[in-house]
Scaffold this motif. Structure first.
Motif, short mmCIF file in Angstrom:
data_model
loop_
_atom_site.label_atom_id
_atom_site.label_comp_id
_atom_site.label_asym_id
_atom_site.label_seq_id
_atom_site.Cartn_x
_atom_site.Cartn_y
_atom_site.Cartn_z
N LYS A 164 11.66 -16.43 -2.82
CA LYS A 164 10.48 -15.36 -3.49
C LYS A 164 9.89 -16.37 -4.92
O LYS A 164 11.28 -17.72 -4.51
CB LYS A 164 11.66 -14.81 -3.44
N LYS A 166 8.67 -16.75 -8.87
CA LYS A 166 8.37 -15.85 -9.49
C LYS A 166 6.77 -15.93 -10.22
O LYS A 166 6.01 -17.48 -10.04
CB LYS A 166 9.04 -16.36 -11.04
N GLU A 220 8.20 -7.55 -6.32
CA GLU A 220 9.31 -7.27 -6.93
C GLU A 220 9.12 -7.09 -8.26
O GLU A 220 8.48 -7.66 -8.80
CB GLU A 220 10.26 -8.48 -6.59
MG LIG Z 1 14.25 -10.35 -9.14
#
Ligand SMILES: [Mg+2]
Length: 378
Positions: A164, A166, A220
């Motif tokens: 994951k 950013k 997310e």
């Molecule tokens: Mg998060």
């Protein structure tokens, strides 16, 4: 068995000047959390984590919990979350009450597991899986200038097949970051993106459309956590599952995420959502509505252990034999000794999976000397 004492232990670790990291909404150099240590008249010790600063957790524990918890039987643990909504009346849903509750609740489950000689996941939902897919949380925004490809390559070298990253600083940078990650990961790896609520709904929709070709598994917090209408607006316009929950506290907030399938994946943090009791209620509610559950972890090793036990217990419903998206647990890859150095035997996600501890309770041994080294006196 009765609780005889409850102690809060503030922990902190500060990264060197200029080495701050974070998300689209800001950088930080401090990792701060609070361990909760509960003792019983049988000499047993239970550990939990309230994922909030100790200077806040300690007075909340003293004001709202100590009197009820000292003297209680840990087997009554599931009553505590209920009580938190009615006594303190009106305060129960607040982040700091839920954080303190989380730490106490997890410590009590640790004690219950130790008392009956079973790991917590067996008590919560049964032994659904012995190993979990570990995903690397990485490619943070950093204070200093770093090559964005490096952390992805490091994750690949460590054997992760799910990552994951950013994003959320603008559509052009988003595309560059996702493209870079996908090129290094290859087409089979799972790739998730995290905006940390830095967009308005239209901005989030534009970014999701721009990165669609890179096969993103979930997006997310595309909009701020309190914007439930915004989640629904984004969801109606995109074809990528939406995840949220790290900034939601207690079952009632999660009900709003699950209702009408506002999101596709809920992400309770075991140090803030109300603990294992509340997380198991959230999981039942979510899976009943076919909303997936993937715990959020940015905690110390104790909160991580709670997340691992929880994740091992959660149903894959409606999947049975064929599970297209296996349960995953988040492993933040930034420097954090509170995650790596306070257990006698730390979790090892190298290779992209982690074994679920089978020892009683949380299945961990806290190194109290190490805890003392990171105890914050500030
Ligand atoms: Mg998060």
């Amino acid at each position: 068995m009765r609780v005889t004492d409850i102690e809060t232990i503030p922990l902190s670790h500060t990264l060197p000047e200029g080495r701050g990291l974070g998300d689209a909404r800001g950088f930080g150099r401090d990792r701060v959390t609070t361990l909760v240590r509960v003792e019983t008249d049988t000499g047993e010790v239970g550990w939990g984590e309230a994922f909030a600063p100790g200077s806040v957790v300690a007075p909340v524990v003293d004001e709202f919990f100590r009197e009820d918890v000292v003297g209680m039987d840990p087997f009554d643990v599931r009553c505590l979350a209920e009580d938190s909504y009615t006594d303190p009346y009106h305060f129960g849903g607040s982040i700091f009450v839920q954080s303190a509750l989380s730490g106490i609740d997890v410590a009590l489950w640790d004690l219950v597991g130790k008392a009956v000689g079973k790991p917590v996941h067996r008590l919560l939902g049964g032994n659904r899986r012995d190993t979990l897919t570990a995903y690397a949380s990485t490619m943070y925004f950093t204070e200093d200038d770093r090559e964005i490809a490096d952390p992805i390559q490091a994750a690949v070298d460590e054997g992760f097949t799910a990552v994951k990253i950013k994003i959320g600083s603008g559509i052009k940078a988003d595309v560059e970051r996702v493209r870079t990650a996908r090129e290094i990961l290859g087409e089979d790896a799972r790739l998730m993106v995290d905006i940390n609520g830095n967009y308005r709904p239209r901005q989030a929709i534009r970014t999701v459309n721009a990165i669609a070709e890179f096969d993103v598994m979930w997006i997310e917090e595309p909009v701020p956590p309190e914007n439930f209408t915004g989640y629904r607006e984004v969801k109606a316009s995109i074809d990528v599952p939406i995840a949220a929950g790290e900034a939601h506290y207690g079952r009632f907030a999660f009900k709003r995420l699950v209702d009408g399938r506002t999101v596709d994946i809920v992400q309770p943090n075991l140090g803030r959502c109300g603990g294992l009791s509340e997380a198991s209620r959230i999981a039942d509610m979510a899976t009943t509505e076919n909303v997936a559950v993937r715990p959020h972890v940015w905690n110390s090793a104790v909160g991580l252990a709670a997340a691992v036990q929880f994740a091992a217990s959660v149903s894959d419903y409606p999947h049975t034999r064929h599970v297209p998206d296996p349960m995953m647990v988040e492993f933040d890859r930034s420097e954090n000794p509170l995650r790596d150095r306070i257990l006698k035997s730390s979790f090892d996600p190298n290779g992209g999976s982690v074994d679920v501890p089978q020892d009683p309770g949380l299945g961990i041994e806290v190194d109290e000397d190490a805890v003392d080294r990171y105890r914050s006196y500030g």
